[in-house]
Design a protein around this motif. Structure first.
Motif, PDB file in Angstrom:
ATOM      1  N   TYR A   6     -18.353 -21.970   6.721  1.00  0.00           N
ATOM      2  CA  TYR A   6     -19.626 -22.515   7.512  1.00  0.00           C
ATOM      3  C   TYR A   6     -20.415 -21.483   8.070  1.00  0.00           C
ATOM      4  O   TYR A   6     -19.923 -20.476   8.524  1.00  0.00           O
ATOM      5  CB  TYR A   6     -18.937 -23.394   8.819  1.00  0.00           C
ATOM      6  CG  TYR A   6     -19.979 -23.808   9.698  1.00  0.00           C
ATOM      7  CD1 TYR A   6     -21.110 -24.698   9.259  1.00  0.00           C
ATOM      8  CD2 TYR A   6     -20.068 -23.321  11.124  1.00  0.00           C
ATOM      9  CE1 TYR A   6     -22.211 -25.250  10.181  1.00  0.00           C
ATOM     10  CE2 TYR A   6     -21.165 -23.984  11.937  1.00  0.00           C
ATOM     11  CZ  TYR A   6     -21.862 -24.820  11.653  1.00  0.00           C
ATOM     12  OH  TYR A   6     -23.061 -25.305  12.344  1.00  0.00           O
ATOM     13  N   GLY A   8     -23.326 -21.849   9.875  1.00  0.00           N
ATOM     14  CA  GLY A   8     -24.569 -22.345  10.727  1.00  0.00           C
ATOM     15  C   GLY A   8     -25.015 -23.598  10.104  1.00  0.00           C
ATOM     16  O   GLY A   8     -24.944 -23.955   8.729  1.00  0.00           O
ATOM     17  N   PRO A   9     -25.869 -24.381  11.090  1.00  0.00           N
ATOM     18  CA  PRO A   9     -26.421 -25.942  10.350  1.00  0.00           C
ATOM     19  C   PRO A   9     -26.934 -25.653   8.918  1.00  0.00           C
ATOM     20  O   PRO A   9     -27.761 -24.816   8.676  1.00  0.00           O
ATOM     21  CB  PRO A   9     -27.470 -25.942  11.512  1.00  0.00           C
ATOM     22  CG  PRO A   9     -26.844 -25.317  12.705  1.00  0.00           C
ATOM     23  CD  PRO A   9     -26.253 -24.181  12.211  1.00  0.00           C
ATOM     24  N   ILE A  44     -20.385 -31.236  11.233  1.00  0.00           N
ATOM     25  CA  ILE A  44     -20.473 -29.912  11.778  1.00  0.00           C
ATOM     26  C   ILE A  44     -21.711 -29.363  10.941  1.00  0.00           C
ATOM     27  O   ILE A  44     -22.255 -28.479  11.476  1.00  0.00           O
ATOM     28  CB  ILE A  44     -18.962 -29.198  11.293  1.00  0.00           C
ATOM     29  CG1 ILE A  44     -17.964 -29.742  12.260  1.00  0.00           C
ATOM     30  CG2 ILE A  44     -19.157 -27.753  11.449  1.00  0.00           C
ATOM     31  CD1 ILE A  44     -16.552 -29.399  11.647  1.00  0.00           C
ATOM     32  N   LYS A  46     -24.146 -30.582  10.045  1.00  0.00           N
ATOM     33  CA  LYS A  46     -25.589 -30.777  10.647  1.00  0.00           C
ATOM     34  C   LYS A  46     -25.770 -30.066  11.942  1.00  0.00           C
ATOM     35  O   LYS A  46     -26.797 -30.064  12.517  1.00  0.00           O
ATOM     36  CB  LYS A  46     -25.438 -32.262  10.866  1.00  0.00           C
ATOM     37  CG  LYS A  46     -25.897 -33.141   9.660  1.00  0.00           C
ATOM     38  CD  LYS A  46     -26.082 -34.633  10.248  1.00  0.00           C
ATOM     39  CE  LYS A  46     -25.685 -35.653   9.033  1.00  0.00           C
ATOM     40  NZ  LYS A  46     -24.980 -36.777   9.454  1.00  0.00           N
ATOM     41  N   GLY A  47     -24.802 -29.339  12.575  1.00  0.00           N
ATOM     42  CA  GLY A  47     -24.821 -28.613  13.901  1.00  0.00           C
ATOM     43  C   GLY A  47     -24.575 -29.530  15.079  1.00  0.00           C
ATOM     44  O   GLY A  47     -24.797 -29.160  15.918  1.00  0.00           O
ATOM     45  N   ASP A  48     -23.854 -30.777  14.572  1.00  0.00           N
ATOM     46  CA  ASP A  48     -23.390 -31.787  15.757  1.00  0.00           C
ATOM     47  C   ASP A  48     -22.308 -31.184  16.656  1.00  0.00           C
ATOM     48  O   ASP A  48     -21.950 -31.979  17.571  1.00  0.00           O
ATOM     49  CB  ASP A  48     -23.188 -33.211  15.179  1.00  0.00           C
ATOM     50  CG  ASP A  48     -24.291 -33.889  14.505  1.00  0.00           C
ATOM     51  OD1 ASP A  48     -25.591 -33.347  14.731  1.00  0.00           O
ATOM     52  OD2 ASP A  48     -24.185 -34.713  13.874  1.00  0.00           O
ATOM     53  N   VAL A  49     -21.594 -30.255  16.160  1.00  0.00           N
ATOM     54  CA  VAL A  49     -20.383 -29.895  16.757  1.00  0.00           C
ATOM     55  C   VAL A  49     -20.535 -28.369  16.970  1.00  0.00           C
ATOM     56  O   VAL A  49     -19.887 -27.466  16.290  1.00  0.00           O
ATOM     57  CB  VAL A  49     -19.071 -30.142  15.788  1.00  0.00           C
ATOM     58  CG1 VAL A  49     -17.701 -29.936  16.577  1.00  0.00           C
ATOM     59  CG2 VAL A  49     -19.042 -31.405  15.256  1.00  0.00           C
ATOM     60  N   PRO A  50     -21.124 -28.034  18.075  1.00  0.00           N
ATOM     61  CA  PRO A  50     -21.512 -26.635  18.245  1.00  0.00           C
ATOM     62  C   PRO A  50     -20.570 -25.683  18.657  1.00  0.00           C
ATOM     63  O   PRO A  50     -20.500 -24.394  18.476  1.00  0.00           O
ATOM     64  CB  PRO A  50     -22.518 -26.663  19.496  1.00  0.00           C
ATOM     65  CG  PRO A  50     -22.241 -27.837  20.086  1.00  0.00           C
ATOM     66  CD  PRO A  50     -21.664 -28.895  18.903  1.00  0.00           C
ATOM     67  N   GLU A  51     -19.215 -26.141  19.067  1.00  0.00           N
ATOM     68  CA  GLU A  51     -17.895 -25.368  19.171  1.00  0.00           C
ATOM     69  C   GLU A  51     -17.704 -24.520  17.791  1.00  0.00           C
ATOM     70  O   GLU A  51     -17.124 -23.782  17.984  1.00  0.00           O
ATOM     71  CB  GLU A  51     -16.702 -26.217  19.649  1.00  0.00           C
ATOM     72  CG  GLU A  51     -16.941 -26.982  20.651  1.00  0.00           C
ATOM     73  CD  GLU A  51     -17.288 -28.389  20.331  1.00  0.00           C
ATOM     74  OE1 GLU A  51     -18.488 -28.614  20.361  1.00  0.00           O
ATOM     75  OE2 GLU A  51     -16.540 -29.112  19.851  1.00  0.00           O
ATOM     76  N   LYS A  53     -17.927 -22.031  15.117  1.00  0.00           N
ATOM     77  CA  LYS A  53     -18.767 -20.800  15.202  1.00  0.00           C
ATOM     78  C   LYS A  53     -19.192 -20.713  13.557  1.00  0.00           C
ATOM     79  O   LYS A  53     -18.257 -20.852  12.801  1.00  0.00           O
ATOM     80  CB  LYS A  53     -17.924 -19.688  15.779  1.00  0.00           C
ATOM     81  CG  LYS A  53     -17.593 -20.137  17.158  1.00  0.00           C
ATOM     82  CD  LYS A  53     -18.962 -19.869  18.097  1.00  0.00           C
ATOM     83  CE  LYS A  53     -18.775 -20.237  19.584  1.00  0.00           C
ATOM     84  NZ  LYS A  53     -19.282 -21.703  20.000  1.00  0.00           N
ATOM     85  N   HIS A 114     -12.343 -26.170  13.156  1.00  0.00           N
ATOM     86  CA  HIS A 114     -12.900 -26.527  14.463  1.00  0.00           C
ATOM     87  C   HIS A 114     -13.003 -25.406  15.500  1.00  0.00           C
ATOM     88  O   HIS A 114     -13.824 -24.595  15.729  1.00  0.00           O
ATOM     89  CB  HIS A 114     -12.470 -27.796  14.962  1.00  0.00           C
ATOM     90  CG  HIS A 114     -12.821 -28.260  16.448  1.00  0.00           C
ATOM     91  ND1 HIS A 114     -12.016 -28.950  17.207  1.00  0.00           N
ATOM     92  CD2 HIS A 114     -14.354 -28.036  16.640  1.00  0.00           C
ATOM     93  CE1 HIS A 114     -12.915 -29.311  18.318  1.00  0.00           C
ATOM     94  NE2 HIS A 114     -13.999 -28.757  18.145  1.00  0.00           N
TER      95      HIS A 114
END
Ligand SMILES: NC(=O)c1ccc[n+]([C@@H]2O[C@H](COP(=O)([O-])OP(=O)(O)OC[C@H]3O[C@@H](n4cnc5c(N)ncnc54)[C@H](O)[C@@H]3O)[C@@H](O)[C@H]2O)c1
Ligand SMILES: [Zn+2]
Ligand SMILES: [Zn+2]
Length: 364
Positions: A6, A8-9, A44, A46-51, A53, A114
Motif C-alpha cells: 500500500y 497511500g490512498p 484501506i 480508499k484511505g478510510d483506515v488511516p492507521e 501507513k 493494518h
C-alpha cells in the motif's frame, strides 16, 4: 520477496520488499500458499483506515507453510500447514484469557495488513504464532479452509451467535456480499425456520438463494419491512443481521425485528446511524456489534472436515499470487465481475527456485 504494498490512498503495487525475519522469539515465518482479498483492503485503499501507513503489505487472510520459528515457539515446526487468520492473540492479556482475541491488548488483534505487514505476499512474519495460527488437517485443501481466515468466523460470531439465532427463527440478513452470504451459510447450522436476504443487487440475491436463503427481497423495488412483517404474522424477524455498514441498513434492521428481537451489526460503519430509541425503548430489543474474535475457527474447521460446511462456494475467481494486481481489479469491480472471493495461490514450490526459500517437510 514480492508483496502487495500500500502506498497511500488509491496506490498499490506488487513489488519486491525485504523478506520478513523473526523479530520476537514467539514469531514464525510463513510461506504464503494461498491468500485472498477482503472488502476491508478496499476500504484501506480508499484511505478510510488511516492507521495503515504507506509501505505496509496488505492482506489478513492466508493459508501457508511454516518455514522458520522463533526460539519460544513450541507447538509448530517447519513444514506445518497453517491457517493464518485475520486475528492474532497474545494469549496472555485479559481479553485473550476471555477468548476475546479481537480485543487483545498485548499486541495481537487485527494487526496483519493494518498495523504490521500482511499476508498478500510470498512470506509473512506471524507474531504469537503458537496462539494465533491453526494447523490445517491433512485432507483439507487450501481453498476449503482459506475463508476461515475472516468471513466465516466473522459472520458466525458477530452475526449469527451475537444475534442468538435459534431453531425455527426468522433471520433477516441485510446485505448479500461475502459477509451476508457467510451469515446465510453459518446461520443454517442452527436450523432457523426461514432465512430472508435483503439486497439491492439482483445478482447477489441470486447468489443468496444458491447459498440457502429461503426468501430474497430487492429493497430497491420492494418494501422490505412490509415483506418481512407479511411473512411473520405482522411481528417482524426474530433476528436481523446487518452486513452492509451504512446508516440506512442499520436503521432498516431495527425496523425489521419483532418486539424482543435481536439486531446483530456486522457492518463496519464510517458514518453515524440514528438509533430510534423513541420507538425501540419499549420493545425489549437487543443490539450487538463487534469485531470477530475467531474463537469459533476450530469448530468451523472441524465442520468442514466433517463435510457439514463447504466454503469453497465463495471462490469465484482464481489468480496466481503474482497476479495480485489483476485480482484486485476483478475484486473491486464486483458489480461487473460478480466476484465474491478471489483466491490467490502459488504453485507448489520447487526446491531451489530462485527467490523462494527451501521448505523442509512440505511435500515438495
Ligand atoms: N465486524 C467485523 O469483524 C467485519 C469483518 C469483515 C467485514 N466487515 C464488514 O461487513 C460489511 C459487509 O462486507 P462484505 O465484504 O460482504 O461487503 P460487500 O460490499 O461485498 O457487500 C455489501 C452488500 O450490501 C449491499 N447493499 C449496499 N447498500 C445496500 C442497501 N441500502 N440495502 C441493501 N443492501 C445493500 C450491496 O449490494 C452488497 O451486496 C462491510 O461493512 C465490511 O467492512 C465486518
Ligand atoms: Zn477482512
Ligand atoms: Zn491478548
Amino acid at each position: 520477496m514480492k508483496a502487495l504494498v500500500y502506498h497511500g490512498p488509491g496506490l498499490r503495487a506488487w513489488e519486491t520488499t525485504p523478506d520478513p525475519t523473526v523479530l520476537e522469539p514467539t514469531d514464525a515465518i510463513v510461506r504464503i500458499d494461498s491468500s485472498t482479498i477482503c472488502g476491508t483492503d478496499l476500504h484501506i485503499l480508499k484511505g478510510d483506515v488511516p492507521e495503515v501507513k504507506p509501505g505496509t503489505v496488505l492482506g489478513h487472510e492466508a493459508v501457508g507453510t511454516i518455514v522458520e520459528t522463533g526460539a519460544a515457539v513450541s507447538t509448530l515446526e517447519e513444514g506445518d500447514r497453517v491457517l493464518v487468520s485475520c486475528i492474532t492473540s497474545c494469549g496472555r492479556c485479559r481479553f485473550c484469557r476471555e477468548g476475546h482475541y479481537g480485543l487483545c491488548t498485548g499486541g495481537g488483534g487485527w494487526i496483519f495488513g493494518h498495523l504490521i505487514d500482511g499476508l498478500q505476499a510470498e512470506y509473512a512474519r506471524v507474531p504469537f504464532a503458537d496462539t494465533s495460527v491453526h494447523k490445517v488437517p491433512e485432507p483439507l485443501t487450501d481453498e476449503q479452509v482459506l475463508f476461515l481466515a475472516d468471513i466465516l468466523p466473522t459472520s458466525y460470531e458477530v452475526g449469527v451467535l451475537n444475534g442468538k439465532v435459534g431453531p425455527g427463527d426468522t433471520v433477516a440478513i441485510v446485505g448479500a456480499g461475502p459477509i451476508g452470504l457467510a451469515a446465510v451459510m453459518t446461520a443454517r447450522l442452527l436450523t432457523p425456520g426461514r432465512i430472508v436476504v435483503i439486497d439491492l443487487d439482483t445478482a447477489r440475491l441470486a447468489k443468496a438463494r444458491e447459498f440457502g436463503a429461503d426468501v430474497t427481497i430487492d429493497n430497491g423495488h420492494e418494501d422490505a419491512v412490509a415483506a418481512v412483517k407479511g411473512l411473520t404474522d405482522g411481528l417482524g424477524a426474530d433476528v436481523a443481521i446487518e452486513a452492509v455498514g451504512v446508516p440506512e441498513t442499520f436503521e432498516l434492521c431495527t425496523d425489521l425485528i419483532r418486539p424482543g428481537g435481536r439486531v446483530a451489526n456486522v457492518g463496519v460503519h464510517g458514518h453515524p446511524a440514528t438509533l430510534h430509541l423513541e420507538k425501540l425503548w419499549i420493545q425489549d430489543v437487543t443490539i450487538t456489534t463487534g469485531l470477530v474474535d475467531t474463537v469459533t475457527t476450530p469448530i468451523l474447521m472441524q465442520l468442514i472436515e466433517q463435510g457439514k460446511l463447504d466454503p469453497t462456494l465463495f471462490a469465484t475467481h482464481r489468480f496466481a499470487l503474482d497476479d495480485t494486481m489483476a485480482a484486485y481489479d476483478t475484486f473491486s469491480a464486483a458489480a461487473e465481475s460478480n466476484a465474491l472471493k478471489v483466491v490467490l495461490a502459488t504453485q507448489t514450490p520447487v526446491m531451489g527456485t530462485p527467490h523462494r526459500r527451501e521448505v523442509v517437510g512440505a511435500g515438495v
